[in-house]
Write a protein that holds these residues in place. Structure first.
Motif, short mmCIF file in Angstrom:
data_model
loop_
_atom_site.label_atom_id
_atom_site.label_comp_id
_atom_site.label_asym_id
_atom_site.label_seq_id
_atom_site.Cartn_x
_atom_site.Cartn_y
_atom_site.Cartn_z
N ASN A 123 6.23 4.51 12.73
CA ASN A 123 7.56 5.07 12.47
C ASN A 123 8.42 4.23 11.52
N PRO A 124 8.01 4.11 10.28
CA PRO A 124 8.86 3.37 9.33
C PRO A 124 10.21 4.06 9.19
N SER A 125 11.27 3.24 9.01
CA SER A 125 12.62 3.82 8.92
C SER A 125 12.91 4.24 7.48
N CYS A 126 12.20 5.27 7.02
CA CYS A 126 12.34 5.70 5.62
C CYS A 126 13.76 6.19 5.33
N SER A 127 14.42 6.77 6.34
CA SER A 127 15.76 7.28 6.09
C SER A 127 16.76 6.14 5.81
N LEU A 128 16.40 4.93 6.24
CA LEU A 128 17.29 3.78 5.99
C LEU A 128 16.82 2.97 4.78
N CYS A 129 15.72 3.40 4.20
CA CYS A 129 15.09 2.58 3.16
C CYS A 129 15.65 2.88 1.77
N MET A 130 15.82 1.81 1.00
CA MET A 130 16.38 1.97 -0.35
C MET A 130 15.33 2.47 -1.34
N PHE A 131 14.08 2.69 -0.87
CA PHE A 131 13.02 3.10 -1.78
C PHE A 131 12.71 4.59 -1.71
N ASP A 132 13.63 5.39 -1.17
CA ASP A 132 13.25 6.78 -0.92
C ASP A 132 12.83 7.56 -2.18
N ASP A 139 10.64 -9.78 6.54
CA ASP A 139 11.79 -9.15 7.20
C ASP A 139 11.79 -7.64 6.99
N PHE A 140 11.46 -7.24 5.77
CA PHE A 140 11.47 -5.80 5.46
C PHE A 140 10.38 -5.07 6.26
N GLY A 141 9.21 -5.71 6.39
CA GLY A 141 8.11 -5.11 7.15
C GLY A 141 8.42 -5.03 8.63
N GLU A 180 11.68 -4.92 9.91
CA GLU A 180 12.90 -4.15 10.19
C GLU A 180 12.82 -2.69 9.70
N ILE A 181 12.23 -2.46 8.54
CA ILE A 181 12.28 -1.12 7.93
C ILE A 181 10.90 -0.48 7.78
N CYS A 182 10.04 -1.11 7.01
CA CYS A 182 8.73 -0.50 6.75
C CYS A 182 7.75 -0.91 7.85
N LYS A 183 8.09 -0.50 9.08
CA LYS A 183 7.31 -0.91 10.25
C LYS A 183 5.98 -0.16 10.29
N GLU A 194 11.37 6.03 -4.88
CA GLU A 194 10.32 5.33 -5.63
C GLU A 194 9.04 5.13 -4.83
N CYS A 195 9.13 5.18 -3.51
CA CYS A 195 7.97 4.87 -2.67
C CYS A 195 6.96 6.02 -2.71
N LYS A 196 5.72 5.70 -3.08
CA LYS A 196 4.67 6.71 -3.20
C LYS A 196 4.44 7.42 -1.86
N LYS A 197 4.41 6.66 -0.80
CA LYS A 197 4.14 7.23 0.52
C LYS A 197 5.24 8.22 0.90
N PHE A 198 6.48 7.80 0.65
CA PHE A 198 7.62 8.66 1.01
C PHE A 198 7.57 9.96 0.20
N ILE A 199 7.26 9.84 -1.08
CA ILE A 199 7.20 11.02 -1.95
C ILE A 199 6.09 11.97 -1.48
N SER A 255 0.83 -1.20 0.00
CA SER A 255 0.00 0.00 0.00
C SER A 255 0.88 1.26 0.00
N ARG A 256 1.91 1.26 0.81
CA ARG A 256 2.79 2.44 0.89
C ARG A 256 3.60 2.60 -0.39
N PHE A 257 4.27 1.55 -0.80
CA PHE A 257 5.20 1.67 -1.93
C PHE A 257 4.46 2.03 -3.22
S1 SF4 Z 1 10.30 4.72 2.06
FE1 SF4 Z 1 8.30 3.69 1.76
S2 SF4 Z 1 8.75 1.52 1.69
FE2 SF4 Z 1 10.53 2.52 2.61
S3 SF4 Z 1 10.15 2.49 4.83
FE3 SF4 Z 1 9.35 4.42 4.08
S4 SF4 Z 1 7.17 4.02 3.70
FE4 SF4 Z 1 8.21 2.01 3.80
#
Ligand code: SF4
Length: 275
Positions: free
Chosen positions: A187-196, A177-179, A181-184, A198-203, A143-145
């Motif tokens: 407080n998802p760890s977006c700063s550590l995420c490789m999808f910064d 594992d990703f859900g 450790e990172i996309c919790k 491409e991820c719709k939610k992050f954008i 949903s987020r990505f």
């Molecule tokens: S950038 Fe997107 S996929 Fe990555 S942790 Fe944040 S919300 Fe999740």
């Protein structure tokens, strides 16, 4: 490159250094997988692992559990909560002791306590069918990505493509594992995420923050200070042309900067950085 391709490629590459090791991850035994899935519902994996080890040692196949009494099962289950899960698992073991997983494949949901998620876990982990296990963590990631309202529908429509040339088990483990450790969930760890990028939610979050910053006092303060660093004795009239905001707002911000000792205003006209 399609978005789905990037999603898969980056997740798999992330997993090379971030896979969690659990004994059941090497098994294709459907009984072990069923045990683990039922035990780990609403239970943290590390805690579930302790119970799983205990159960698998005592009941290495459905027949051993089928022979045990309800009381014995409940005693071993004690501390996990949701006792009805233990009872249903016991009932499932009785059915499986007389038949087999293969004989009911792929309709594992005929077993008591087996819903859509556990059925898919069995299909993927024991039979390597092309299915994505859809628990709340997995649905949240999709949903987020992809920025979609109905991740379940999206997964059902795209899982074949997403699982092309890859074992479904591997992909499902990576998602778990990703859900975790990172996309919790919180407080998802977006700063550590490789999808910064491409991820719709992050954008979306980034854009909202940028919009909130645009025209804010913070932004104007920054612009004023920058202009005063680059220029000496700036005239109020020229500052107004550069900053382009309402007079009152500019006046108040200048007053604040002056009270903080950041700037000096001479004769209400010439402005410079305080010495
Ligand atoms: S950038 Fe997107 S996929 Fe990555 S942790 Fe944040 S919300 Fe999740």
């Amino acid at each position: 490159m399609s978005k789905q391709y990037i999603f898969k490629k980056k997740l798999l590459s992330w997993s090379t250094k971030n896979t969690r090791e659990y004994s059941w991850r090497n098994t294709q035994d459907p009984w072990k997988i069923l045990l683990l899935e039922v035990i780990s519902q609403q239970t943290q994996l590390d805690r579930a692992n302790k119970y799983y080890q205990k159960f698998i040692k005592k009941f290495p196949s459905p027949s051993e559990m089928a022979k045990a009494s309800k009381k014995e099962i409940l005693k071993m289950w004690s501390g996990l909560g949701y006792n009805s899960r233990a009872i249903r698992l016991h009932e499932a073991s009785k059915i499986l002791s007389k038949s087999s997983f293969d004989s009911i494949y792929p309709d594992f949901d005929v077993l008591p306590g087996v819903g859509e998620y556990t059925k898919n876990a069995l299909l993927s982990f024991a039979y390597n069918d092309k299915v994505i296990t859809q628990d709340t963590n997995v649905l949240r990631i999709f949903s987020r990505f992809f920025g979609i309202e109905d991740p379940q529908k999206f997964i059902n429509e795209n899982q074949k493509n997403l699982l092309k040339n890859i074992r479904s088990r591997k992909f499902n483990e990576v998602l778990m594992d990703f859900g975790s450790e990172i996309c919790k969930s919180k407080n998802p760890s977006c700063s550590l995420c490789m999808f910064d990028n491409e991820c719709k939610k992050f954008i979306q979050v980034k854009q909202t923050r940028q919009q909130a910053f645009k025209g804010s006092n913070r932004e104007i303060r920054g612009k004023i200070i920058k202009h005063l660093i680059d220029n000496n004795n700036v005239e109020m009239s020229s500052l107004k042309m550069v900053i382009k905001t309402e007079d009152n707002k500019l006046k108040n911000i200048l007053k604040k900067l002056e009270s903080e000792g950041m700037i000096t205003i001479k004769n209400k006209k010439l402005i410079e950085i305080s010495t």
